[in-house]
Motif scaffolding. Structure first.
Motif, short mmCIF file in Angstrom:
data_model
loop_
_atom_site.label_atom_id
_atom_site.label_comp_id
_atom_site.label_asym_id
_atom_site.label_seq_id
_atom_site.Cartn_x
_atom_site.Cartn_y
_atom_site.Cartn_z
N ASN A 130 46.10 32.28 84.78
CA ASN A 130 46.80 31.76 85.96
C ASN A 130 46.16 32.20 87.27
O ASN A 130 46.80 32.87 88.10
CB ASN A 130 48.28 32.16 85.92
N PRO A 131 44.92 31.86 87.49
CA PRO A 131 44.26 32.29 88.74
C PRO A 131 44.75 31.51 89.95
O PRO A 131 45.34 30.43 89.82
CB PRO A 131 42.79 31.96 88.47
N GLN A 132 44.48 32.06 91.11
CA GLN A 132 44.64 31.28 92.33
C GLN A 132 43.47 30.30 92.34
O GLN A 132 42.40 30.60 91.83
CB GLN A 132 44.55 32.18 93.56
N TYR A 133 43.69 29.13 92.90
CA TYR A 133 42.59 28.18 92.93
C TYR A 133 42.58 27.41 94.24
O TYR A 133 43.59 27.28 94.93
CB TYR A 133 42.65 27.21 91.75
N LEU A 144 35.35 23.93 92.96
CA LEU A 144 36.58 24.53 92.47
C LEU A 144 36.39 26.04 92.50
O LEU A 144 35.46 26.56 91.88
CB LEU A 144 36.87 24.06 91.04
N ASN A 145 37.23 26.74 93.24
CA ASN A 145 37.20 28.20 93.29
C ASN A 145 38.39 28.74 92.51
O ASN A 145 39.53 28.34 92.76
CB ASN A 145 37.29 28.71 94.74
N GLU A 154 35.95 36.17 91.43
CA GLU A 154 36.01 34.81 91.94
C GLU A 154 34.92 34.00 91.25
O GLU A 154 33.77 34.43 91.17
CB GLU A 154 35.80 34.76 93.46
N VAL A 155 35.31 32.85 90.75
CA VAL A 155 34.36 31.95 90.08
C VAL A 155 34.30 30.67 90.90
O VAL A 155 35.33 30.05 91.19
CB VAL A 155 34.82 31.63 88.63
#
Length: 173
Positions: A130-133, A144-145, A154-155
């Motif tokens: 459940n990352p921030q995006y 898309l971050n 951070e990807v």
């Protein structure tokens, strides 16, 4: 580039010869590289994706492949400790570009599938729940971050319009 390329013997698909040419080049590029050679019995469902490729089985082996080439539709190769040329003629081939693996369905053993892949393809896996995006378009590409504050990771993923469409199709299944 599409993830999976499928060639099938006697297929009327107009791209079938091009698919075989792609596989011929991929196979030839294995020369002198260490490969993992795995054989599995195709499950009753026919779904190769159900097979366990991770656990080593009796006929699995790792070796340096020599002189790999496709002549006609037959795959040829040599093992480093042998002068004997080996071969198999498939009725179907699937090249998985993402996993750098070729799935060979031999004519002589219809219940069998062989997976040949580069043994040195290793990826680092990062799990984010459940990352921030954030999503942004920059020019012709989409960005898309994904951010995990807890792990301080951070990807950043840059997608072409074609890749974005494919991702959206997969997510809508």
């Amino acid at each position: 580039m599409q993830q999976k390329t499928i060639w099938q013997q006697s297929s009327g698909h107009p791209e079938n010869p091009n698919y075989l040419a792609i596989m011929r080049e991929w196979w030839a590029n294995l020369n002198g590289k260490e490969v993992t050679w795995q054989q599995r019995i195709i499950p009753p469902s026919g779904e190769v994706g159900e097979l366990d490729w991770e656990e080593a089985q009796r006929f699995d082996e790792v070796f340096l492949i020599n002189s790999p080439e496709i002549r006609g539709i037959t795959l040829y190769w040599r093992k480093p400790d042998s002068l004997q040329e080996r071969n198999t003629t498939p009725y179907k081939l699937i090249l998985d570009s993402l996993r750098q693996s070729l799935y060979i369905f031999p004519q002589s053993q219809k219940e069998l599938v062989i997976r040949v892949g580069l043994s040195s393809v290793l990826y680092q896996t990062i799990s984010i729940t459940n990352p921030q995006y954030a999503f942004d378009s920059s020019g012709e590409n989409y960005i898309l971050n994904l951010r995990d504050i807890t792990q301080q990771i951070e990807v950043k993923v840059t997608l072409s319009p074609e890749n974005l469409k494919q991702l959206l199709r997969e997510l809508s299944r």
